[in-house]
Design a protein around this motif. Structure first.
Motif, mmCIF file in Angstrom:
data_model
loop_
_atom_site.group_PDB
_atom_site.id
_atom_site.type_symbol
_atom_site.label_atom_id
_atom_site.label_comp_id
_atom_site.label_asym_id
_atom_site.label_seq_id
_atom_site.Cartn_x
_atom_site.Cartn_y
_atom_site.Cartn_z
ATOM 1 N N LEU A 169 0.828 -1.198 0.000
ATOM 2 C CA LEU A 169 0.000 0.000 0.000
ATOM 3 C C LEU A 169 0.866 1.253 0.000
ATOM 4 C CD1 LEU A 169 -2.725 1.490 0.320
ATOM 5 C CD2 LEU A 169 -2.500 1.165 2.802
ATOM 6 N N GLY A 170 1.960 1.202 0.774
ATOM 7 C CA GLY A 170 2.871 2.337 0.827
ATOM 8 C C GLY A 170 3.537 2.613 -0.502
ATOM 9 N N LEU A 171 3.898 1.554 -1.242
ATOM 10 C CA LEU A 171 4.501 1.743 -2.559
ATOM 11 C C LEU A 171 3.541 2.467 -3.495
ATOM 12 C CD1 LEU A 171 6.381 -1.607 -3.283
ATOM 13 C CD2 LEU A 171 7.382 0.661 -3.013
ATOM 14 N N VAL A 172 2.272 2.069 -3.452
ATOM 15 C CA VAL A 172 1.271 2.725 -4.298
ATOM 16 C C VAL A 172 1.111 4.188 -3.890
ATOM 17 C CG1 VAL A 172 -1.158 2.744 -4.980
ATOM 18 C CG2 VAL A 172 0.048 0.569 -4.730
ATOM 19 N N CYS A 173 0.968 4.428 -2.569
ATOM 20 C CA CYS A 173 0.809 5.804 -2.078
ATOM 21 C C CYS A 173 2.038 6.648 -2.394
ATOM 22 C CB CYS A 173 0.557 5.792 -0.570
ATOM 23 S SG CYS A 173 -1.007 5.034 -0.075
ATOM 24 N N THR A 174 3.222 6.051 -2.226
ATOM 25 C CA THR A 174 4.458 6.782 -2.486
ATOM 26 C C THR A 174 4.598 7.125 -3.959
ATOM 27 O OG1 THR A 174 5.558 5.701 -0.631
ATOM 28 C CG2 THR A 174 6.968 6.704 -2.300
ATOM 29 N N THR A 175 4.268 6.163 -4.836
ATOM 30 C CA THR A 175 4.381 6.398 -6.273
ATOM 31 C C THR A 175 3.440 7.513 -6.720
ATOM 32 O OG1 THR A 175 4.975 4.085 -6.641
ATOM 33 C CG2 THR A 175 4.209 5.333 -8.547
ATOM 34 N N VAL A 176 2.192 7.432 -6.271
ATOM 35 C CA VAL A 176 1.220 8.470 -6.630
ATOM 36 C C VAL A 176 1.607 9.799 -5.997
ATOM 37 C CG1 VAL A 176 -1.192 9.187 -6.446
ATOM 38 C CG2 VAL A 176 -0.630 6.792 -6.931
#
Length: 261
Positions: free
Chosen positions: A112-119
């Motif tokens: 979830l953090g990877l998605v949030c960080t990427t966005v």
């Protein structure tokens, strides 16, 4: 009718600990402030020590590695020592134990953090511009190819060791200090620890322009600590969140990738 007999004085009782709950520790915010002071002082000392006799020019690779790793490792070691001296040791005080369920939860929140960080990084880069979107560590390794050994050492630190040290400090020592406060126990408890540790984590990186992005990055990591109640979940989430940025820095350090001008 007999008069009531006076009661004998009851000696002060020891604090009662709920069955199954970790034993109480004797350190609080003072311990966290000491660790933060150690972090800043060691960073300043290392910076001054490594800059002696150097005027301008690029920073040697060895100095980049030492300046990046040493302060956080020293601060984390200080935190561990405090739990030994003023508490019950890091396993009990920092809620650090091995559980596969915590690993799985950490992986989920890390994803979830990877998605949030990427966005978040995409939006933040558009807002501040690509010239200002580089982190402090990324800026150090740009246009400065490293040996394979040095690059791998930096990668392993950013991916694995750095998150462990930071979690010990923020979701371990700071979290425990907040939970120990009386108002936190009575009103907000671990939710106060989650909110305050997330904010302090973002601000403590001393990169004002990136603070908003760091808050986005920190939320899933803090949620892993909040849901599991232990430190391993947030460590795994932090490590997973750091993997792609660490890989990008590894490729940059090896000269295989460059940030856009």
């Amino acid at each position: 009718m007999t008069s009531p007999q006076p009661r004998e004085p009851v000696p002060d009782a020891e604090p009662v600990t709920r069955p199954g709950a970790p034993p109480a520790h004797r350190w609080g915010f003072g311990a966290f402030l000491l660790v933060e002071a150690m972090l800043l002082a060691s960073a300043a000392f290392v910076g001054v020590f490594l800059s002696r006799g150097r005027e301008g020019g690029s920073i040697p690779v060895r100095d980049v590695l030492i300046g990046t790793m040493a302060p956080t490792m020293i601060a984390a070691a200080t935190a561990l020592a405090i739990t030994r001296i003023r508490g019950n040791g890091p396993l009990a005080d920092l809620r650090l134990s091995w559980r596969w369920d915590d690993v799985k939860t950490g992986l989920k929140f890390g994803l979830l953090g990877l998605v949030c960080t990427t966005v978040g990084a995409f939006v933040w880069t558009k807002a501040v511009g690509e010239q200002n979107a580089t982190s402090a560590i990324s800026a150090l390794v740009q246009d400065q190819p490293m040996s394979v050994t040095a690059a791998v050492a930096m990668f392993l630190y950013l991916w694995l060791l750095g998150p462990i040290c930071e979690e010990i400090i923020y979701r371990g020592l700071l979290w425990g200090a907040i939970e120990r406060l009386q108002w936190a126990k009575e009103k907000w408890g671990r939710f106060a620890a989650f909110g305050l540790s997330t904010a302090v984590f973002a601000v403590s990186h001393l990169e004002p322009l990136r603070t908003t992005l760091l808050l986005v990055i920190a939320v899933p990591i803090g949620l892993a600590r909040l849901v599991t109640g232990r430190l391993l979940g947030s460590i795994v989430a932090h490590q997973m969140n750091n993997f792609l940025p660490a890989l990008a820095i590894l490729l940059t350090a090896l000269g295989l990738f460059s940030y856009p001008d």
